[in-house]
Design an enzyme around this catalytic site. Structure first.
Site, PDB file in Angstrom:
ATOM      1  N   GLY A 296       8.930  -0.851  -2.221  1.00  0.00           N
ATOM      2  CA  GLY A 296       9.170   0.566  -1.916  1.00  0.00           C
ATOM      3  C   GLY A 296       8.150   1.122  -0.933  1.00  0.00           C
ATOM      4  N   GLY A 298      10.352   0.599   1.431  1.00  0.00           N
ATOM      5  CA  GLY A 298      11.318  -0.283   2.093  1.00  0.00           C
ATOM      6  C   GLY A 298      11.064  -0.601   3.543  1.00  0.00           C
ATOM      7  CE  LYS A 300       3.903  -4.115   5.588  1.00  0.00           C
ATOM      8  NZ  LYS A 300       3.762  -2.770   4.915  1.00  0.00           N
ATOM      9  CG  ASP A 343       4.922  -4.971 -13.511  1.00  0.00           C
ATOM     10  OD1 ASP A 343       4.474  -5.794 -12.685  1.00  0.00           O
ATOM     11  OD2 ASP A 343       4.187  -4.194 -14.148  1.00  0.00           O
ATOM     12  CG  ASP A 360       3.088  -4.127   1.947  1.00  0.00           C
ATOM     13  OD1 ASP A 360       1.876  -4.165   2.236  1.00  0.00           O
ATOM     14  OD2 ASP A 360       3.853  -3.238   2.357  1.00  0.00           O
ATOM     15  CB  CYS A 413      -2.373  -0.558   4.646  1.00  0.00           C
ATOM     16  SG  CYS A 413      -1.983   0.551   3.315  1.00  0.00           S
TER      17      CYS A 413
HETATM   18  C1  LIG Z   1       1.974  -0.720  -0.283  1.00  0.00           C
HETATM   19  S1  LIG Z   1       3.387  -0.147  -1.053  1.00  0.00           S
HETATM   20  C2  LIG Z   1       4.620  -1.166  -0.317  1.00  0.00           C
HETATM   21  C3  LIG Z   1       5.094  -0.644   1.016  1.00  0.00           C
HETATM   22  C4  LIG Z   1       6.376  -1.306   1.449  1.00  0.00           C
HETATM   23  N1  LIG Z   1       6.267  -2.750   1.459  1.00  0.00           N
HETATM   24  C5  LIG Z   1       6.810  -0.820   2.818  1.00  0.00           C
HETATM   25  O1  LIG Z   1       6.513  -1.492   3.825  1.00  0.00           O
HETATM   26  O2  LIG Z   1       7.467   0.224   2.883  1.00  0.00           O
HETATM   27  C6  LIG Z   1       3.283  -0.852  -2.638  1.00  0.00           C
HETATM   28  C7  LIG Z   1       4.484  -0.609  -3.534  1.00  0.00           C
HETATM   29  O3  LIG Z   1       4.303  -1.363  -4.718  1.00  0.00           O
HETATM   30  C8  LIG Z   1       4.829  -0.624  -5.809  1.00  0.00           C
HETATM   31  N2  LIG Z   1       4.229  -1.191  -7.032  1.00  0.00           N
HETATM   32  C9  LIG Z   1       3.107  -0.789  -7.681  1.00  0.00           C
HETATM   33  N3  LIG Z   1       2.888  -1.592  -8.732  1.00  0.00           N
HETATM   34  C10 LIG Z   1       3.880  -2.507  -8.748  1.00  0.00           C
HETATM   35  C11 LIG Z   1       4.202  -3.583  -9.589  1.00  0.00           C
HETATM   36  N4  LIG Z   1       3.446  -3.881 -10.645  1.00  0.00           N
HETATM   37  N5  LIG Z   1       5.302  -4.299  -9.311  1.00  0.00           N
HETATM   38  C12 LIG Z   1       6.084  -3.999  -8.252  1.00  0.00           C
HETATM   39  N6  LIG Z   1       5.834  -2.983  -7.422  1.00  0.00           N
HETATM   40  C13 LIG Z   1       4.745  -2.245  -7.661  1.00  0.00           C
HETATM   41  C14 LIG Z   1       4.447   0.790  -5.484  1.00  0.00           C
HETATM   42  O4  LIG Z   1       5.283   1.684  -6.193  1.00  0.00           O
HETATM   43  C15 LIG Z   1       4.661   0.836  -3.980  1.00  0.00           C
HETATM   44  O5  LIG Z   1       5.964   1.253  -3.699  1.00  0.00           O
END
Ligand SMILES: C[S@@+](CC[C@H](N)C(=O)[O-])C[C@H]1O[C@@H](n2cnc3c(N)ncnc32)[C@H](O)[C@@H]1O
Length: 475
Positions: A296, A298, A300, A343, A360, A413
């Site tokens: 999220g 989205g 990448k 998760d 990411d 990042c």
């Molecule tokens: C750095 S952001 C990703 C950005 C995304 N890849 C983009 O380019 O738009 C990290 C994401 O990981 C989600 N997240 C946090 N903990 C998580 C977990 N345990 N499992 C899966 N997703 C998780 C967060 O809600 C967030 O949307």
């Protein structure tokens, strides 16, 4: 050094009034500053994000053109510089800023920013700020604001830095942090990642303090970077084959036709490069199933999903937060991306079922501070350790979801070493994954250091400070 004795005499430190004083006046006719002030207030009171609040205010009040540009500059500039502005304002009042009415403090920051960091004439900056305070908080508060800001006008930014920053010889990091409006702990983290507290650190912090260009990513298979540049009046990006750079003052990029039509997305060039790098790693054998484990909202996943379609692979995306999973679906449109709300550490997806996996991971975001003006003052050093633990767990999970011989890209990042090489070195050692030299998957990008990881920087590459490491699961 500034000669303090030669400084023009300034009014005495100002005393803040308590509560509203005198009758409030009708709102002032200054839509740009009023919009900036209302955004600062939302950020302070509700922990709101300026880049979400301000466009809404501008749209709702039909503020466009020069007023919109001024509101944007004043809002983002005041938020970015807040630590420096507060140090200056504290030197101009006789009480801690914590005792100053919040609404008045917002206005003082706005006024001090104009005085120290713009070419707006001092008399206009002071008078317009005092008018805003008078309309909102009454004549007593306006008098206080006038006294404080007149004191700020006593010297320029460089002279104030000399007055409020730690001594440069005994605390060079504290000094350069204040001079470039960064918290000291973040400057320290940058220094450790750069291996320097000298000129490279100063350049990194200075670049991080500038408003960045808008970066767009053309959607592969739908539109080329050259076509996108022609449609938007931008320029093809130097490194990403899909990237386009637009002037920072170009308004809300989400309103651009190619973005609305899903031919392109708003995405930092560094993010594009990291996602594309994953697709460039050679694989032996099957290359059919790709996964984004923290997907999220989205950005990448959509770029990878477009490239997956072109190479005949399928794309899955995992996201823990349901509302962010919805954003992935919305961004993907008709792209065939299967979104799982789960998760990433216990996704229930098939172990060894994927050929390429992107992690990411959630991070402090210290590498994207220039795009999130308030973030540098919100983040705390105590945020790092829990995130590093989560990052390790997600990367470990990714190395079970990828097949033997498959590849995982670990991306964050932030340049903070605890979130970057600290995580990768630990997981690579425990899982015996092969740590590949990621630099070869960033062709044409200069100044990537000794590897095997890639750390991008605003001052070197014009991107966010993205980190990327490539791990291959042992066969
Ligand atoms: C750095 S952001 C990703 C950005 C995304 N890849 C983009 O380019 O738009 C990290 C994401 O990981 C989600 N997240 C946090 N903990 C998580 C977990 N345990 N499992 C899966 N997703 C998780 C967060 O809600 C967030 O949307």
């Amino acid at each position: 050094m500034t000669q303090r004795s030669s400084r023009p005499s300034r009014p005495q430190r100002a005393h803040p009034p308590r509560g509203r004083t005198g009758p409030a006046r009708p709102p002032v006719d200054d839509p740009a500053r009023q919009a900036a002030l209302d955004t600062l207030r939302a950020v302070r009171q509700r922990d709101a994000y300026a880049n979400l609040v301000l466009p809404g205010i501008l749209r709702e009040r039909r503020i466009t053109g020069r007023d919109a540009a001024l509101a944007t500059e004043l809002t983002y500039g005041s938020l970015r510089a807040q630590g420096l502005l507060d140090a200056v304002l504290a030197a101009c009042t006789d009480r801690p800023l914590s005792e100053v009415d919040g609404a008045v403090l917002d206005a003082l920051r706005l006024g001090a920013y104009q005085l120290l960091r713009t070419r707006i004439p001092a008399h206009a900056a002071v008078a317009s700020t005092v008018d805003l305070v008078r309309a909102d908080r009454g004549s007593g508060a306006a008098g206080f604001a006038n006294a404080v800001l007149r004191r700020v006008t006593g010297q320029d930014e460089a002279a104030w830095v000399e007055e409020v920053a730690p001594d440069e010889d005994t605390d060079p990091i504290g000094y350069v942090a204040m001079a470039n409006a960064h918290p000291r702990w973040i400057a320290q983290a940058f220094a450790e990642a750069l291996g320097s507290r000298g000129e490279p650190l100063r350049e990194a912090l200075a670049a991080d303090d500038m408003r960045p260009a808008v970066h767009l990513a053309a959607r592969p298979g739908e539109c080329s970077a050259d076509e996108l540049a022609a449609m938007t009046g931008g320029e093809a990006a130097p490194y990403s084959p899909y990237g386009v750079h637009l002037d920072a003052g170009a308004g809300d990029p989400g309103d651009l036709d190619p973005v609305r039509q899903r031919l392109a997305a708003v995405q930092d060039e560094g993010s594009q490069l990291c996602a594309v790098a994953l697709t460039r790693v050679p694989l032996e054998g099957r290359d059919e199933r790709w996964l984004d484990l923290c997907a999220g909202p989205g950005g990448k996943a959509v770029l990878l999903g477009s490239l997956a379609v072109l190479s005949g692979a399928s794309m899955d995306a995992v996201e823990k937060a349901p509302h962010r999973a919805d954003l992935i679906r919305k961004a993907a449109g008709d792209l065939p991306i299967t979104v799982h709300v789960a998760d990433g550490r216990e996704s229930g997806l098939e172990e060894g079922g994927f050929d390429r996996v992107l992690v990411d991971a959630p991070c402090t975001g210290l590498g994207a501070l220039r795009r999130r003006p308030e973030a540098r003052w919100r983040r705390q050093p105590s945020d790092v350790a829990p995130l590093a633990r989560l990052q390790r767990e997600l990367l470990t999970a990714a190395l079970t979801l990828v097949r033997p011989g498959g590849v995982v890209a670990y991306v964050v990042c932030t340049p903070h070493l605890s979130e970057t090489v600290g995580v990768v070195a630990d997981v690579a050692r425990r899982t015996e994954a092969e740590w590949l030299d990621a630099r070869e998957f960033f062709p044409g990008v200069p100044d990537l250091g000794d590897g095997p990881q890639v750390q991008l920087w605003p001052h070197k590459h014009g991107t966010d400070a993205m980190f990327c490491a490539m791990l291959r699961r042992p066969v």
